[in-house]
Scaffold this motif. Structure first.
Motif, PDB file in Angstrom:
ATOM      1  N   VAL A  30     -39.809 -26.991  -7.292  1.00  0.00           N
ATOM      2  CA  VAL A  30     -39.537 -28.100  -8.319  1.00  0.00           C
ATOM      3  C   VAL A  30     -38.593 -29.069  -7.603  1.00  0.00           C
ATOM      4  N   VAL A  31     -37.424 -28.370  -7.113  1.00  0.00           N
ATOM      5  CA  VAL A  31     -36.461 -29.248  -6.348  1.00  0.00           C
ATOM      6  C   VAL A  31     -37.013 -29.942  -5.115  1.00  0.00           C
ATOM      7  N   THR A  32     -37.780 -28.878  -4.310  1.00  0.00           N
ATOM      8  CA  THR A  32     -38.566 -29.427  -3.123  1.00  0.00           C
ATOM      9  C   THR A  32     -39.412 -30.552  -3.376  1.00  0.00           C
ATOM     10  N   SER A  33     -40.191 -30.378  -4.219  1.00  0.00           N
ATOM     11  CA  SER A  33     -41.213 -31.427  -4.469  1.00  0.00           C
ATOM     12  C   SER A  33     -40.979 -32.595  -5.052  1.00  0.00           C
ATOM     13  N   ASN A  34     -39.605 -32.580  -5.767  1.00  0.00           N
ATOM     14  CA  ASN A  34     -39.040 -33.802  -6.200  1.00  0.00           C
ATOM     15  C   ASN A  34     -37.962 -34.588  -5.306  1.00  0.00           C
ATOM     16  N   THR A  35     -37.640 -33.866  -4.326  1.00  0.00           N
ATOM     17  CA  THR A  35     -36.658 -34.365  -3.080  1.00  0.00           C
ATOM     18  C   THR A  35     -37.489 -35.291  -2.291  1.00  0.00           C
ATOM     19  N   PRO A  36     -37.312 -36.637  -2.060  1.00  0.00           N
ATOM     20  CA  PRO A  36     -37.770 -37.519  -0.936  1.00  0.00           C
ATOM     21  C   PRO A  36     -37.525 -36.937   0.317  1.00  0.00           C
ATOM     22  N   PRO A  37     -38.546 -37.029   1.294  1.00  0.00           N
ATOM     23  CA  PRO A  37     -38.286 -36.668   2.726  1.00  0.00           C
ATOM     24  C   PRO A  37     -37.088 -37.548   3.343  1.00  0.00           C
ATOM     25  N   LYS A  38     -36.444 -37.065   4.266  1.00  0.00           N
ATOM     26  CA  LYS A  38     -35.459 -37.697   4.919  1.00  0.00           C
ATOM     27  C   LYS A  38     -35.708 -37.771   6.336  1.00  0.00           C
ATOM     28  N   TYR A  39     -35.648 -38.876   7.052  1.00  0.00           N
ATOM     29  CA  TYR A  39     -35.964 -38.908   8.712  1.00  0.00           C
ATOM     30  C   TYR A  39     -34.718 -39.118   9.282  1.00  0.00           C
ATOM     31  N   VAL A  40     -34.347 -38.575  10.456  1.00  0.00           N
ATOM     32  CA  VAL A  40     -33.202 -39.057  11.477  1.00  0.00           C
ATOM     33  C   VAL A  40     -33.640 -39.477  12.605  1.00  0.00           C
ATOM     34  N   ALA A  41     -33.084 -40.795  12.859  1.00  0.00           N
ATOM     35  CA  ALA A  41     -33.176 -41.407  14.170  1.00  0.00           C
ATOM     36  C   ALA A  41     -31.735 -41.273  14.973  1.00  0.00           C
ATOM     37  N   THR A  42     -31.996 -40.906  16.251  1.00  0.00           N
ATOM     38  CA  THR A  42     -30.778 -40.671  17.271  1.00  0.00           C
ATOM     39  C   THR A  42     -30.723 -41.666  18.483  1.00  0.00           C
ATOM     40  N   VAL A 163     -40.933 -38.280  13.447  1.00  0.00           N
ATOM     41  CA  VAL A 163     -42.286 -37.756  12.857  1.00  0.00           C
ATOM     42  C   VAL A 163     -42.159 -36.774  11.979  1.00  0.00           C
ATOM     43  N   GLU A 164     -41.212 -35.811  12.164  1.00  0.00           N
ATOM     44  CA  GLU A 164     -41.152 -34.733  11.141  1.00  0.00           C
ATOM     45  C   GLU A 164     -39.849 -34.990  10.270  1.00  0.00           C
ATOM     46  N   PRO A 165     -39.905 -34.956   8.947  1.00  0.00           N
ATOM     47  CA  PRO A 165     -38.560 -34.921   8.289  1.00  0.00           C
ATOM     48  C   PRO A 165     -37.653 -33.995   8.380  1.00  0.00           C
ATOM     49  N   VAL A 166     -36.383 -33.954   8.383  1.00  0.00           N
ATOM     50  CA  VAL A 166     -35.352 -33.153   8.437  1.00  0.00           C
ATOM     51  C   VAL A 166     -35.082 -32.438   7.082  1.00  0.00           C
ATOM     52  N   SER A 167     -35.323 -33.044   6.107  1.00  0.00           N
ATOM     53  CA  SER A 167     -35.409 -32.547   4.479  1.00  0.00           C
ATOM     54  C   SER A 167     -36.451 -33.046   3.683  1.00  0.00           C
ATOM     55  N   PRO A 168     -36.796 -32.397   2.818  1.00  0.00           N
ATOM     56  CA  PRO A 168     -36.369 -31.160   2.255  1.00  0.00           C
ATOM     57  C   PRO A 168     -37.347 -30.234   3.259  1.00  0.00           C
ATOM     58  N   ARG A 169     -36.574 -28.977   3.474  1.00  0.00           N
ATOM     59  CA  ARG A 169     -37.280 -27.685   4.297  1.00  0.00           C
ATOM     60  C   ARG A 169     -37.623 -26.645   3.363  1.00  0.00           C
ATOM     61  N   PRO A 170     -39.105 -26.733   2.724  1.00  0.00           N
ATOM     62  CA  PRO A 170     -39.448 -25.634   1.679  1.00  0.00           C
ATOM     63  C   PRO A 170     -39.067 -24.257   1.929  1.00  0.00           C
ATOM     64  N   LEU A 171     -39.429 -23.748   3.048  1.00  0.00           N
ATOM     65  CA  LEU A 171     -39.066 -22.318   3.394  1.00  0.00           C
ATOM     66  C   LEU A 171     -37.493 -21.966   3.355  1.00  0.00           C
ATOM     67  N   VAL A 172     -36.875 -23.028   3.816  1.00  0.00           N
ATOM     68  CA  VAL A 172     -35.464 -22.711   4.019  1.00  0.00           C
ATOM     69  C   VAL A 172     -34.671 -22.700   2.556  1.00  0.00           C
ATOM     70  N   ASN A 173     -35.409 -23.985   1.669  1.00  0.00           N
ATOM     71  CA  ASN A 173     -34.655 -23.864   0.341  1.00  0.00           C
ATOM     72  C   ASN A 173     -35.211 -22.589  -0.420  1.00  0.00           C
ATOM     73  N   LEU A 174     -36.700 -22.081  -0.260  1.00  0.00           N
ATOM     74  CA  LEU A 174     -36.943 -20.945  -0.991  1.00  0.00           C
ATOM     75  C   LEU A 174     -36.075 -19.768  -0.642  1.00  0.00           C
ATOM     76  N   ALA A 175     -36.037 -19.520   0.696  1.00  0.00           N
ATOM     77  CA  ALA A 175     -35.085 -18.310   0.942  1.00  0.00           C
ATOM     78  C   ALA A 175     -33.782 -18.717   0.671  1.00  0.00           C
ATOM     79  N   LEU A 176     -32.924 -19.705   0.528  1.00  0.00           N
ATOM     80  CA  LEU A 176     -31.733 -19.798  -0.089  1.00  0.00           C
ATOM     81  C   LEU A 176     -31.927 -19.523  -1.533  1.00  0.00           C
ATOM     82  N   ALA A 177     -32.771 -20.087  -2.205  1.00  0.00           N
ATOM     83  CA  ALA A 177     -32.860 -19.860  -3.458  1.00  0.00           C
ATOM     84  C   ALA A 177     -32.958 -18.265  -3.934  1.00  0.00           C
TER      85      ALA A 177
END
Length: 464
Positions: A30-42, A163-177
Motif C-alpha cells: 500500500v505504501v509503495t503504490s501510494n508513494t509518487p515516484p522520484k527521479y534524480v538528475a545529476t 529514465v528509472e525512478p530512485v524511489s519507491p523501490r518495491p522489493l527493497v520496501n517489501l524486504a525492509l517491511a
C-alpha cells in the motif's frame, strides 16, 4: 537461550508470525503504490583557479586554492541565494529540500543532484543550477568589480533526463517491511515469554514445586460442561491421563503409601475439584475402596459434579448433629463413597482443624483404602494447609498458562512449614495434541480387569 528455544517459540506462535508477515507485506504494498515516484538528475562541476603567469608556482597555488574552495562551494550550491536564482516565490523552500551537493574526495569536482517527481523538470533544474552557479562564483570571487575572478567553476557533465525512478523501490520496501515485522514480532514474543512466569511445562512445575510430576491432564472442550471421565465409556485422552495418575500414585512411597490424600491448588479455578472427583472415580473403577470427601466448606463443588444431595454431610458430623455412616452416599457403578460438605458453616477453618475432623479422618482411613479430600485453594485461605497437616499426603494441582511459578513456590513453602507431605503435582488443562484415546495397538485394560487384579492383590495380601 539456544536455537531450540527459538524453534519451539516459533512453532507455538507460527500463526502470529505469519499474520505479522502478511500484514507487513500488505502495508509495504500500500505504501509503495501510494508513494509518487522520484527521479534524480545529476551534474558534475570542476573548480579551478586562474593561472595568470603560467609558472609552476602560480599553478600550484591555483590548485591549492581550488581544493580549499570545493567544500565551501558544495554548501553554497544548496544555499537560499543560489536556489532563488533558479526558481521564485514559494518554490524556493521546496527546491532547497530536493537539492544536494557534495565534493568528490581527493578531487576538485562537485556533484550536485536534484530530486523531483517529474524527470524532465529534474534535469532542467539541475542544468539550470549548473549554468547559474558558475556565474555566482564569478561574481563573488572577484577582488574588485573590474578585476578577473581568481576561481572559476565549469560544468563538466550535464544532466540527462532520468529514465528509472530512485524511489519507491518495491522489493527493497517489501524486504525492509518483512525484516522489521519479523524482528518486532519475534522480539515481542521473546520478551513476553521471558516475562511470563506461568507454568507451561512439566519441567517448570517440577522445578517450582520441587516434587515429582504425577500426571498431565489434557484440555478438552467439553470438560467444563462434562467434567467427569465417565462419558464416552472412559475412552478419551483425559480418562487415560487419570489412569496414568492412578498408576503413579500406587508407586509413591512403597513403604509409606498414603491413605488420605488432600487435593488442592494455589488459587481457585485450576481444576482441583474435578481432578479429585475423577481420581476417586478412577481408583474406584480399579477396585479400590475409596471415599471422596468434600473438604471445601466455603465453595463446595463435588455435589454438583456428581449430581448428589449435599445439604447434609461433613459439617453435620463435625458439630455432632449426624453420624458419619448416615451421611456417606454411594455413587456410580463402582460404588464410590462420597461424603458431601453439608451446610456452609461460619467457621470453616476451626471445624477443619478440630479434633472432630481428626477423628473423622481416622475412621475413614480404617474403613477405606484411600480417602481423597477436595480442599480449598492454599494461598487465599488456610483451610487446605489445615487439612494437609492431618492427612498423609497432598497433591498440588497447577493449571497450564494460569498458575505462576512464584505461586507454586509459595504453596510448596507453606506445606513445608507445617511439615505436610507433598506427594507430587499435576499439570491440568495442558493443550492436547489429539483428543482421541490412546490406541497403540494394545487396546485398553478394562476396568473389570483392573478391578479383578486389585481384588486378587488384596486377597493375596490378606492370606499372607
Amino acid at each position: 537461550m539456544d536455537l531450540l528455544y527459538y524453534v519451539r517459540l516459533a512453532r507455538r506462535n507460527w500463526l502470529l508470525i505469519l499474520f505479522s508477515l502478511v500484514l507487513a507485506a500488505a502495508t509495504a504494498s500500500v505504501v509503495t503504490s501510494n508513494t509518487p515516484p522520484k527521479y534524480v538528475a545529476t551534474i558534475t562541476m570542476l573548480v579551478s583557479g586562474y593561472d595568470r603567469e603560467g609558472s609552476l608556482s602560480t599553478a600550484y597555488q591555483a590548485g591549492m586554492l581550488s581544493q580549499q574552495r570545493v567544500q565551501s562551494y558544495a554548501r553554497l550550491l544548496t544555499s537560499r541565494r543560489m536556489i532563488s536564482q533558479i526558481v521564485e516565490g514559494g518554490d524556493v523552500q521546496d527546491l532547497e529540500e530536493t537539492v544536494t551537493a557534495e565534493s568528490i574526495p581527493s578531487t576538485v569536482l562537485i556533484r550536485a543532484t536534484v530530486t523531483d517527481t517529474d524527470p524532465a523538470r529534474a534535469a532542467r533544474l539541475a542544468n539550470t543550477l549548473g549554468t547559474e552557479f558558475p556565474k555566482l562564483i564569478d561574481e563573488i570571487e572577484r577582488p574588485t568589480p573590474h578585476s578577473r575572478a581568481t576561481i572559476k567553476v565549469t560544468m563538466v557533465d550535464r544532466a540527462a533526463v532520468p529514465v528509472e525512478p530512485v524511489s519507491p523501490r518495491p522489493l527493497v520496501n517489501l524486504a525492509l517491511a518483512l525484516v522489521i515485522a519479523l524482528s518486532v514480532t519475534v522480539g515481542s514474543l521473546i520478551l513476553r515469554d521471558r516475562l511470563d512466569t506461568t507454568i507451561k511445562t512439566d519441567e517448570a512445575l517440577q522445578q517450582a514445586s520441587k516434587s515429582s510430576i504425577l500426571g498431565t491432564i489434557g484440555y478438552e472442550r467439553d470438560a467444563r460442561r462434562l467434567p467427569l471421565i465417565i462419558r464416552s465409556r472412559g475412552r478419551s485422552s483425559r480418562a487415560e491421563a487419570f489412569r496414568s495418575l492412578r498408576t503413579n500414585l500406587q508407586f509413591i512411597g512403597v513403604d509409606q503409601q498414603p491413605k488420605s490424600l488432600v487435593v488442592t491448588s494455589c488459587l481457585p479455578g485450576e481444576g482441583k475439584s474435578s481432578t479429585a472427583a475423577n481420581l476417586a472415580i478412577t481408583l474406584a473403577q480399579a477396585g479400590w475402596r475409596v471415599i471422596l470427601v468434600d473438604g471445601d466448606l466455603r465453595r463446595p463443588r463435588i455435589p454438583r459434579y456428581l449430581g448428589i444431595e449435599g445439604t447434609t454431610g461433613l459439617t453435620d458430623v463435625l458439630i455432632e448433629r449426624a453420624r458419619l455412616q448416615d451421611v456417606i452416599q454411594t455413587w456410580g457403578e463402582a460404588d464410590l463413597a462420597v461424603l458431601p460438605s453439608g451446610q456452609i458453616p461460619p467457621n470453616p477453618s476451626e471445624l477443619l482443624g478440630s479434633r472432630g475432623m481428626r477423628n473423622v479422618l481416622a475412621q475413614l482411613t480404617e474403613t477405606y483404602d484411600m480417602v481423597i479430600v477436595d480442599a480449598p485453594p492454599l494461598l487465599p485461605i488456610t483451610d487446605a494447609a489445615t487439612l494437609a497437616a492431618v492427612c498423609d499426603g497432598t497433591l498440588l494441582i497447577a493449571r497450564y498458562g494460569k498458575t505462576r511459578r512464584e505461586q507454586v513456590v509459595r504453596a510448596t513453602e507453606m506445606l513445608s512449614s507445617i511439615n505436610a507431605r507433598m506427594v507430587g503435582a499435576v499439570l491440568n488443562f495442558a493443550p492436547a495434541k489429539s483428543s482421541q484415546y490412546y490406541g497403540y495397538g494394545y487396546g485398553y485394560e478394562s476396568d473389570a480387569e483392573v478391578k479383578g487384579t486389585r481384588k486378587s492383590k488384596v486377597k493375596v495380601s490378606a492370606n499372607a
